[in-house]
Every structure is written in C-alpha cells, then in structure tokens.
Design a protein around this motif. Structure first.
Motif, PDB file in Angstrom:
ATOM      1  N   ALA A 112       0.800  -1.226   0.000  1.00  0.00           N
ATOM      2  CA  ALA A 112       0.000   0.000   0.000  1.00  0.00           C
ATOM      3  C   ALA A 112       0.831   1.274   0.000  1.00  0.00           C
ATOM      4  O   ALA A 112       0.361   2.311  -0.477  1.00  0.00           O
ATOM      5  CB  ALA A 112      -0.945   0.006   1.215  1.00  0.00           C
ATOM      6  N   VAL A 113       2.047   1.242   0.537  1.00  0.00           N
ATOM      7  CA  VAL A 113       2.869   2.450   0.685  1.00  0.00           C
ATOM      8  C   VAL A 113       3.944   2.469  -0.401  1.00  0.00           C
ATOM      9  O   VAL A 113       4.734   1.520  -0.505  1.00  0.00           O
ATOM     10  CB  VAL A 113       3.515   2.503   2.085  1.00  0.00           C
ATOM     11  CG1 VAL A 113       4.368   3.763   2.240  1.00  0.00           C
ATOM     12  CG2 VAL A 113       2.435   2.445   3.165  1.00  0.00           C
ATOM     13  N   PRO A 114       4.017   3.514  -1.208  1.00  0.00           N
ATOM     14  CA  PRO A 114       5.013   3.567  -2.295  1.00  0.00           C
ATOM     15  C   PRO A 114       6.456   3.475  -1.809  1.00  0.00           C
ATOM     16  O   PRO A 114       7.311   2.915  -2.500  1.00  0.00           O
ATOM     17  CB  PRO A 114       4.736   4.933  -2.946  1.00  0.00           C
ATOM     18  CG  PRO A 114       3.305   5.240  -2.617  1.00  0.00           C
ATOM     19  CD  PRO A 114       3.084   4.643  -1.258  1.00  0.00           C
ATOM     20  N   TYR A 115       6.757   4.033  -0.618  1.00  0.00           N
ATOM     21  CA  TYR A 115       8.126   3.987  -0.104  1.00  0.00           C
ATOM     22  C   TYR A 115       8.603   2.544   0.063  1.00  0.00           C
ATOM     23  O   TYR A 115       9.732   2.194  -0.336  1.00  0.00           O
ATOM     24  CB  TYR A 115       8.188   4.725   1.237  1.00  0.00           C
ATOM     25  CG  TYR A 115       9.533   4.620   1.928  1.00  0.00           C
ATOM     26  CD1 TYR A 115      10.630   5.339   1.467  1.00  0.00           C
ATOM     27  CD2 TYR A 115       9.692   3.801   3.052  1.00  0.00           C
ATOM     28  CE1 TYR A 115      11.858   5.240   2.102  1.00  0.00           C
ATOM     29  CE2 TYR A 115      10.919   3.706   3.688  1.00  0.00           C
ATOM     30  CZ  TYR A 115      11.990   4.422   3.210  1.00  0.00           C
ATOM     31  OH  TYR A 115      13.213   4.321   3.843  1.00  0.00           O
ATOM     32  N   PHE A 116       7.758   1.689   0.620  1.00  0.00           N
ATOM     33  CA  PHE A 116       8.127   0.287   0.807  1.00  0.00           C
ATOM     34  C   PHE A 116       8.110  -0.469  -0.522  1.00  0.00           C
ATOM     35  O   PHE A 116       8.878  -1.407  -0.716  1.00  0.00           O
ATOM     36  CB  PHE A 116       7.186  -0.372   1.814  1.00  0.00           C
ATOM     37  CG  PHE A 116       7.403   0.064   3.234  1.00  0.00           C
ATOM     38  CD1 PHE A 116       8.349  -0.556   4.026  1.00  0.00           C
ATOM     39  CD2 PHE A 116       6.678   1.114   3.767  1.00  0.00           C
ATOM     40  CE1 PHE A 116       8.563  -0.161   5.338  1.00  0.00           C
ATOM     41  CE2 PHE A 116       6.879   1.521   5.072  1.00  0.00           C
ATOM     42  CZ  PHE A 116       7.828   0.896   5.857  1.00  0.00           C
ATOM     43  N   GLN A 117       7.243  -0.078  -1.430  1.00  0.00           N
ATOM     44  CA  GLN A 117       7.233  -0.697  -2.752  1.00  0.00           C
ATOM     45  C   GLN A 117       8.537  -0.434  -3.495  1.00  0.00           C
ATOM     46  O   GLN A 117       9.059  -1.317  -4.186  1.00  0.00           O
ATOM     47  CB  GLN A 117       6.040  -0.176  -3.566  1.00  0.00           C
ATOM     48  CG  GLN A 117       4.686  -0.630  -3.030  1.00  0.00           C
ATOM     49  CD  GLN A 117       3.533  -0.009  -3.790  1.00  0.00           C
ATOM     50  OE1 GLN A 117       3.718   0.876  -4.624  1.00  0.00           O
ATOM     51  NE2 GLN A 117       2.308  -0.475  -3.516  1.00  0.00           N
ATOM     52  N   ARG A 118       9.065   0.778  -3.368  1.00  0.00           N
ATOM     53  CA  ARG A 118      10.350   1.089  -4.002  1.00  0.00           C
ATOM     54  C   ARG A 118      11.482   0.273  -3.407  1.00  0.00           C
ATOM     55  O   ARG A 118      12.363  -0.218  -4.121  1.00  0.00           O
ATOM     56  CB  ARG A 118      10.646   2.590  -3.876  1.00  0.00           C
ATOM     57  CG  ARG A 118       9.766   3.476  -4.741  1.00  0.00           C
ATOM     58  CD  ARG A 118      10.352   4.864  -4.841  1.00  0.00           C
ATOM     59  NE  ARG A 118      10.430   5.504  -3.524  1.00  0.00           N
ATOM     60  CZ  ARG A 118       9.474   6.251  -2.998  1.00  0.00           C
ATOM     61  NH1 ARG A 118       8.343   6.448  -3.683  1.00  0.00           N
ATOM     62  NH2 ARG A 118       9.613   6.800  -1.806  1.00  0.00           N
ATOM     63  N   MET A 119      11.454   0.104  -2.087  1.00  0.00           N
ATOM     64  CA  MET A 119      12.508  -0.688  -1.441  1.00  0.00           C
ATOM     65  C   MET A 119      12.465  -2.142  -1.889  1.00  0.00           C
ATOM     66  O   MET A 119      13.506  -2.788  -2.056  1.00  0.00           O
ATOM     67  CB  MET A 119      12.383  -0.602   0.086  1.00  0.00           C
ATOM     68  CG  MET A 119      12.930   0.679   0.675  1.00  0.00           C
ATOM     69  SD  MET A 119      13.192   0.577   2.468  1.00  0.00           S
ATOM     70  CE  MET A 119      11.521   0.340   3.025  1.00  0.00           C
TER      71      MET A 119
END
Length: 440
Positions: A92-99
């Motif tokens: 749900a969170v783009p920051y964690f998706q990028r990681m």
C-alpha cells in the motif's frame, strides 16, 4: 522400507546436508530449553493455564512458554506481527514498494525496519502480557523492580529467538522462523496423544481418531501442494544474426504455477485475531441486554454454531482479500510480455491479465472453502468427544503450519539429493548435451 533406508543413507552421506541438519537440531534444542527457563522473580506454581482463545493459540505456537512465563514467553510472535505489518505496507505504501524493487539493498533495509518494529511490538505486547497474564501472587519480588527487568528480559528473549530463526535459515535446513513455530506446535503433540490415550484407552474409538487424523493430514498435504498450471509459450529468437549462418532457437514451453492455496494460513490468522472482539464488546452490555449476553456466551465457546459460522465466513472473505493483494495479474502479464512470452490463444497485455484473474477467481473459491473447513474441524472433533488438546491437531492454523513447514523442508532436502545425483552424473560422464535449435 528399503527405499526409505536408502534415502536416509543418502541424506547423511552428503556432508553439507548432514551439517545443516545438525545445526538445525542444535538451534531448536536451544529454543526448547529457553522455553522452560522462567522469568526471575516468578513462582511457577502460582501461574494459571490458558485454556483457549487467542491466548491458547499463542501458547500452542510457543510450545507452552506463554503460560510458563519463560524468558521466551513471546517467542517469535512479535517478529511475525512485524513481518505482516511490513508486508501489508509493501502493498500500500510507495516507499516500501520502491525498497522491494531495489534488490539486495532494499531487502536489507526492509529487514532492518522489521527488526526495529519487532522490538517496538515486543515492548507493547510484553507490557500487556506481564500485567494481564501473570497474577500478582506469582510475583515473589518487589513489583516495581520486576516489571522493568521482565520487560528487558522478554525483549532480549524475542530478539534472541529472531536471531535463532535467522541462523537456522542461514546455516540449517528450512525456514528458521517457521521451524521455531512448528517445533513449538509439535512439542505439545506427545502430551496431547498421551492424555487422549489415558482418556479413551486402547479402544476402537482411539483407532478411529488416529485414522481420521491421518486422512485429514493427507488431505491438507494434497490441497496445500495443489497448483493450477497456466501454460506459457516463449517466442522464437534468432541467434547469430550477424554471421553467415543464422540459427533459430525454438520457443520453449513452460507454465505459471498458481497455487490453489495462495493465501496459505494468513486468512485463518487474521480471522482468529478478530474473533475475540464480539465477546469483548458484548461484555460491556452483558448486564443490560439479553442479546449481549447471548453474543458473549456463544462467541466465548469455540464449539458454538454462531462462532464457527462467523469464523468460516470471515475466512472466506479474508482469503479473497489476501489473494487479491498478494497476486497481481497485471504485473504477471507485464512480466510475460517483457520476456517475449505469452499464454497460448490469449493476446498479450490486458487479455492475459484478465485470463489470469479469471483463473484466480475460480481457484480461490475452493481454497477459501478448504481453509474454512480446516479451521473449524477442531471444533467438530471436540464436539465428537476428542479432548481439547488433541482436537487442535485436527485442523486450524497449527495443522496448516506444520504441513507447510514440513513440505518446504522436505523440498530443500530433495534439492540437495538431486544436486548430489547431478554431480555424480557429471563426474561419470553420463549426461549428453542436446541442441534445441533449427537452422534457417
């Protein structure tokens, strides 16, 4: 029997595999030993046993460490909670998706965040555990000194369990975190079957119970390993186009294995964590309303019809929800298109995504029904006269976890054996190469 003995000989003939099994057994022995070490300042004889609900399930996963107030009382469960939170944030969170897309460096950062969140969750769960589970009469030292010291010990115990799990994954066999949960569940099985034998005696009823348990386990194994194979065709590629002689590599046929039980045990865990809320909320108005008293009574009894109907319905909903957020047909279709692959008779892109979604919708329904049936089987076993301790092994979260971990471990052992056979054939020269190209 001869084949089984031969397989054992092959397993222990591989030095690396033998060492990994030894390390795993040593780490598991340390984990079990720690579950019997009681927190300093606690009188074990004054502790009460958890009978059911979420506390009973936690105690089952931790091999009794929860009710013994041991230094591993919370075990690996805070780490599991932190991993689930990070997994949901990654969807749900783009920051964690990028990681997640950054490869090894991103995984290291996610692991570090998970460890920090584990400590935070341990502090929160530890305070609730100490104040609500350990009675005052069991504390034999000054309480103002006991609670801070116990919080530090519980946190250190959880971090140590997390370290044990990582070491099992690194140097042992199988997934370390899952192995710790499984060994906690299995540790109560001998006691449960002894109690059942003392209750039933060596009778036809006990034999029927064991036969029923065998077929239930076999059914869970089959459904847990079931996959729906989606055929995939890779396009032909020209090799050596710059030379005088060009070759056309024939396209390979493969398949995408979509697990029937893609959600695994997560829907049961989510549903189980919410099942205590109706009785907890109804308890506020239990003295004023007959309906509240009925809800409190029925949802406190895991064998009641209302409890099991609600439990099964929630599992059905959570199975569809978790499958939808973990499997992305659009991403799968995009990956196939990028690798010059396609599903036969289906156009790449949007139609492939729709085809995969169509298959998922149809295999998720039997998966959801299967999880719901497995989850309520212990209640039926208990109503048929099986003891509460032994009935837990007839289904539910514990059975699915045990089957999943054992299957994964056996697959790892099998991969070592296949690698050993491959090395032997390479040394003996029994492997012949075969070209799969056509000249044009």
């Amino acid at each position: 029997m001869n084949k089984f003995v031969k397989t054992l000989k092959n397993i222990f003939s591989i030095e690396e595999l033998r060492g990994r099994i030894f390390y795993t057994l040593c780490f598991l022995a340390i984990f079990r030993l720690g579950s019997y070490i009681v927190l300093p300042g606690v009188d074990p004889s004054a502790l009460t046993e958890s009978s059911g609900g979420m506390l009973g399930m936690l105690n089952l996963f931790l091999g009794g460490a929860f009710t013994r107030a041991s230094i591993f009382a919370l075990g690996i469960m805070p780490y599991i909670s932190a991993s689930i939170v990070i997994q949901l944030l990654g969807m749900a969170v783009p920051y964690f998706q990028r990681m997640q897309k950054e490869g090894e460096s991103g995984r290291k950062r996610i692991n570090q965040i998970t460890r920090v969140l584990t400590i935070v969750i341990t502090l929160a769960q530890g305070s609730g555990y100490l104040y609500s589970t350990i009675p005052n009469e069991a504390i034999v030292i000054n309480q103002s000194l006991f609670y801070p010291a116990a919080m530090i010990i519980l946190t250190a115990g959880t971090v140590f369990c997390m370290w044990l799990g990582e070491k099992i994954t690194e140097k042992g066999i199988g997934n370390g975190i899952s192995m710790l949960i499984m060994i906690g569940i299995i540790s109560s099985f001998p006691t449960a079957i002894i109690q059942e034998f003392q209750t039933q005696g060596f009778s036809i009823l006990l034999v029927v119970e064991l036969v029923a348990l065998f077929f239930i386990v076999m059914g869970v194994v089959l459904l847990n390993a079931a996959v729906r194979k989606v055929p995939v065709q890779y396009a032909r590629q020209v090799v050596g186009a710059g030379g005088k002689k060009r070759t056309l590599a024939t396209g390979q046929r493969s398949y995408i294995p979509l697990k029937v039980n893609a959600a695994n045990v997560m829907p049961i865990i989510f549903a189980q964590s919410l099942m205590f809320l109706p009785s907890l909320i109804a308890g506020v108005w239990a003295d004023e309303s007959d309906t509240a008293r009925w809800v409190m009574q029925n949802f406190s009894d895991y064998t009641s019809f209302a409890y099991n109907a609600t439990f099964a319905t929630m599992i059905l909903l959570f199975t569809y929800f978790y499958t939808a957020i973990t499997i992305n047909p659009d991403q799968m279709a995009e990956d196939l298109k990028r690798n010059n692959a396609f599903v036969p008779n289906v156009k790449p892109g949007e139609e492939t995504s729709g085809f995969i979604s169509w298959i998922l919708d149809r295999i998720t329904l039997p998966s959801a029904i299967y999880l719901a049936v497995v989850a309520i089987l212990p209640a039926f076993a208990s109503m048929l006269g099986v003891s509460s301790a032994f009935s837990r092994f007839y289904g539910g979260t514990s059975l699915i976890i045990m089957v999943g971990v054992i299957l994964d471990t056996l697959q790892q052992i099998e991969s070592y054996l296949l690698m050993q056979n491959y090395d032997s054939m390479m040394k003996s020269g029994n492997i012949k190469g075969r070209q799969n190209v056509a000249t044009v």
